[in-house]
Scaffold this active site. Structure first.
Site, PDB file in Angstrom:
ATOM      1  N   HIS A   1      29.946  -6.418  13.237  1.00  0.00           N
ATOM      2  CA  HIS A   1      30.419  -7.947  13.474  1.00  0.00           C
ATOM      3  C   HIS A   1      29.313  -8.884  13.590  1.00  0.00           C
ATOM      4  O   HIS A   1      29.331  -9.981  13.134  1.00  0.00           O
ATOM      5  CB  HIS A   1      31.457  -7.786  14.684  1.00  0.00           C
ATOM      6  CG  HIS A   1      31.991  -9.103  14.820  1.00  0.00           C
ATOM      7  ND1 HIS A   1      33.364  -9.431  14.595  1.00  0.00           N
ATOM      8  CD2 HIS A   1      31.632 -10.281  15.617  1.00  0.00           C
ATOM      9  CE1 HIS A   1      33.563 -10.599  14.830  1.00  0.00           C
ATOM     10  NE2 HIS A   1      32.460 -11.127  15.658  1.00  0.00           N
ATOM     11  N   GLU A   2      28.494  -8.618  14.793  1.00  0.00           N
ATOM     12  CA  GLU A   2      27.539  -9.414  14.851  1.00  0.00           C
ATOM     13  C   GLU A   2      26.606  -9.744  13.966  1.00  0.00           C
ATOM     14  O   GLU A   2      26.075 -10.742  13.578  1.00  0.00           O
ATOM     15  CB  GLU A   2      26.728  -9.402  16.308  1.00  0.00           C
ATOM     16  CG  GLU A   2      27.689  -9.066  17.555  1.00  0.00           C
ATOM     17  CD  GLU A   2      28.424 -10.494  17.807  1.00  0.00           C
ATOM     18  OE1 GLU A   2      27.998 -11.468  17.647  1.00  0.00           O
ATOM     19  OE2 GLU A   2      29.432 -10.488  18.363  1.00  0.00           O
TER      20      GLU A   2
ATOM     21  N   GLU B   1      33.385 -16.811  11.369  1.00  0.00           N
ATOM     22  CA  GLU B   1      34.178 -15.605  11.910  1.00  0.00           C
ATOM     23  C   GLU B   1      34.466 -14.767  10.494  1.00  0.00           C
ATOM     24  O   GLU B   1      34.534 -13.584  10.716  1.00  0.00           O
ATOM     25  CB  GLU B   1      35.189 -15.949  12.655  1.00  0.00           C
ATOM     26  CG  GLU B   1      35.910 -14.713  13.604  1.00  0.00           C
ATOM     27  CD  GLU B   1      34.838 -14.225  14.661  1.00  0.00           C
ATOM     28  OE1 GLU B   1      33.878 -14.858  14.805  1.00  0.00           O
ATOM     29  OE2 GLU B   1      35.392 -13.242  15.186  1.00  0.00           O
TER      30      GLU B   1
ATOM     31  N   HIS C   1      27.642 -12.340  11.442  1.00  0.00           N
ATOM     32  CA  HIS C   1      27.302 -13.620  11.988  1.00  0.00           C
ATOM     33  C   HIS C   1      25.727 -13.785  11.656  1.00  0.00           C
ATOM     34  O   HIS C   1      25.262 -14.997  11.133  1.00  0.00           O
ATOM     35  CB  HIS C   1      27.573 -13.486  13.351  1.00  0.00           C
ATOM     36  CG  HIS C   1      28.906 -13.930  13.781  1.00  0.00           C
ATOM     37  ND1 HIS C   1      29.742 -14.911  13.259  1.00  0.00           N
ATOM     38  CD2 HIS C   1      29.831 -13.143  14.927  1.00  0.00           C
ATOM     39  CE1 HIS C   1      30.804 -15.045  14.137  1.00  0.00           C
ATOM     40  NE2 HIS C   1      30.895 -13.715  14.806  1.00  0.00           N
TER      41      HIS C   1
HETATM   42 ZN    ZN Z   1      32.430 -13.374  16.102  1.00  0.00          ZN
END
Ligand code: ZN
Length: 497
Positions: free
Chosen positions: A261-262, A291, A265
């Site tokens: 997830h990170e 996101e 980003h």
């Molecule tokens: Zn996030």
């Protein structure tokens, strides 16, 4: 120096201050010794004030006035003037004394929330929440709006979005998801994940996350991976985009998902074009678009069958107990959906319902339709309707998130929009990249990354979300891509017919 050059120089100066700030804040959350916090807070306060003053200075206002409508600017320069001008006007609209008063009240409110959550006592937090809502309404009046004060607040996170548009997006989503989840639980076969039980040393989890990040194309020479309680990604400056993750001793999939997830980003920020650095455009198009990148890597890639075809041997190599588990079993174990009370623990099927609930409540609070005293009950009622479960205490209900206590209203929808956008972007990538699934199964994730770079990352904040989505996918934002993705995938995983 002509105006354009002076304007650019001014933005570079702000960029450098913000870079120093980002590093101090990263250090504060990863390495800073406990006793160093009070002094650090003062330094951060000082630099924040300096950066803020530069971002509302009359000099900048003059540059913006002069450059607005000036002939001969490049597309990038016009976009910069537009984006910087917008945030300048918003900042300028807030009287400094009012902002300071709000910041103090927010700090008190956050502490009150922390204590209230610990004791699961909503009534002690209620007056603070009421005050934060009053402040949010005043912010909305200062910013200005057409239809709803809520629109002025959401603009901060998702430029161009309104509560009316959100309702239009949410309606069909709710109509499809709520009955589907009921069916999944009643008629579906929950995948087996007993082989995932065990204790997984940090070092092992770190290796697994690093292997995934490297495969995704995260540039470790332009970033690093550390551990924190609450994972985050931060851009310190050009070629320095850092991620943090967290590892749970008994849940190896959770740490992997958090890292991917990170990492999603971070890939976005690492991919912003060099000529946009320190130009006011060197960040994501919006919270929702940002996101969409993290959720795409975490879910559409990281929880896909092709990904596990590639990643199962690596997982088996790093985590010995998984070496004899089939690819298909690993894939299914990574896709378990069940209603839960806490948003941050929710799976991709139920997550958006947590957001819908928050949107309805906060929109009602801001427009005055809902009174704070009724919140705990309205919360329980919505949980029952959406997910069929009800929290036993407010700590696991209305008090679980920090956002409202800090006065952040209009933030939650961006989490949901990220999920919706990710499915729409991914559907387009599928159309435009031949054999995307096979490529992912072979461990070739760079192909997808190049596509994201080409179509989304490189532009930073040049386009507003809606415009970007239309450029990339040829359509307006549309929740049906997400619904189709969820229904198809989970009907298969849960053997629904
Ligand atoms: Zn996030």
């Amino acid at each position: 120096m002509d105006t354009l050059a002076a304007y650019k120089e001014h933005l570079r100066e702000i960029g450098k201050l913000e870079s120093a700030l980002a590093l101090l804040q990263w250090d504060q959350r990863t390495n800073l010794p406990r006793k160093g916090h009070p002094a650090r807070a003062e330094v951060i306060g000082k630099l924040t004030k300096m950066a803020f003053e530069m971002s509302v200075s009359d000099k900048l206002g003059q540059y913006l006035d002069d450059l607005q409508g000036q002939e001969g600017l490049t597309e990038e320069e016009r976009a910069s003037v537009r984006a910087v001008g917008k945030s300048y006007r918003r900042h300028k609209a807030i009287p400094p004394a009012f902002y300071e008063e709000y910041a103090i009240a927010a700090a008190h409110s956050e502490s009150a929330w922390e204590e209230a959550k610990e004791k699961s006592n909503f009534s002690s937090f209620q007056p603070h929440l009421a005050r934060m809502i009053d402040y949010a309404r005043k912010f909305a009046e200062y910013y200005g709006y057409e239809d709803s004060p809520y629109d002025a607040l959401i603009e901060e996170y998702e430029p161009g979005m309104t509560s009316a548009q959100l309702s239009t997006i949410i309606e069909p989503l709710r109509g499809e998801l709520v009955p589907f989840i009921k069916r999944l639980l009643q008629d579906g076969k929950r995948p087996d994940d007993t082989f995932m039980q065990g204790e997984f040393p940090e070092e092992m989890q770190r290796t697994l996350s690093s292997r995934a990040l490297a495969a995704m194309g995260y540039d470790f020479d332009a970033g690093r991976l550390d551990q924190t309680v609450h994972p985050f990604t931060t851009t310190i400056g050009p070629n320095d985009v850092r991620v943090t993750t967290r590892f749970l001793p008994h849940d190896i999939l959770s740490g992997l998902a958090s890292s991917m997830h990170e990492g999603g980003h971070a890939l976005y920020d690492q991919g912003i074009r060099d000529d946009l650095r320190w130009s006011g455009l060197d960040e994501g198009a919006s919270y929702g678009i940002h996101e969409s990148q993290s959720r795409m890597w975490e879910n559409l890639v990281g929880r896909s069958r092709p990904f596990w075809k590639f990643f199962a041997p690596i997982a088996g190599e790093v985590v010995p107990q998984l070496s004899s588990v089939s690819t298909e079993k690993l894939y299914r174990a990574a896709n378990i959906a069940e209603p839960s009370l806490v948003r941050v623990e929710a799976d991709e099927v139920t997550y958006n319902l947590h957001i819908m609930l928050r949107f309805e409540l906060e929109e009602g609070l801001i427009t005055g339709r809902i009174h704070t005293a009724d919140l705990p009950e309205l919360w329980r009622d919505a949980m029952q309707r959406y997910l069929g479960i009800v929290p036993e205490d407010d700590a696991h209900g209305v008090l679980q998130d920090v956002h409202w206590s800090a006065g952040l209203f209009g933030y939650f929808p961006s989490y949901m929009l990220g999920n919706l956008y990710s499915a729409q972007f991914f559907a387009t990538a599928r159309k435009e990249i031949p054999d995307l699934d096979e490529k992912i199964a072979q461990g070739n994730l760079k192909e997808l990354l190049s596509w994201l770079r080409e179509n989304i990352h490189q532009y930073g904040k040049m386009y507003e979300p809606k415009e970007l989505i239309e450029r990339v996918t040829g359509e307006a934002p549309d929740s049906s891509y997400f619904v189709r993705y969820i229904v198809d995938k989970y009907s298969d995983v849960y053997s629904l017919h």
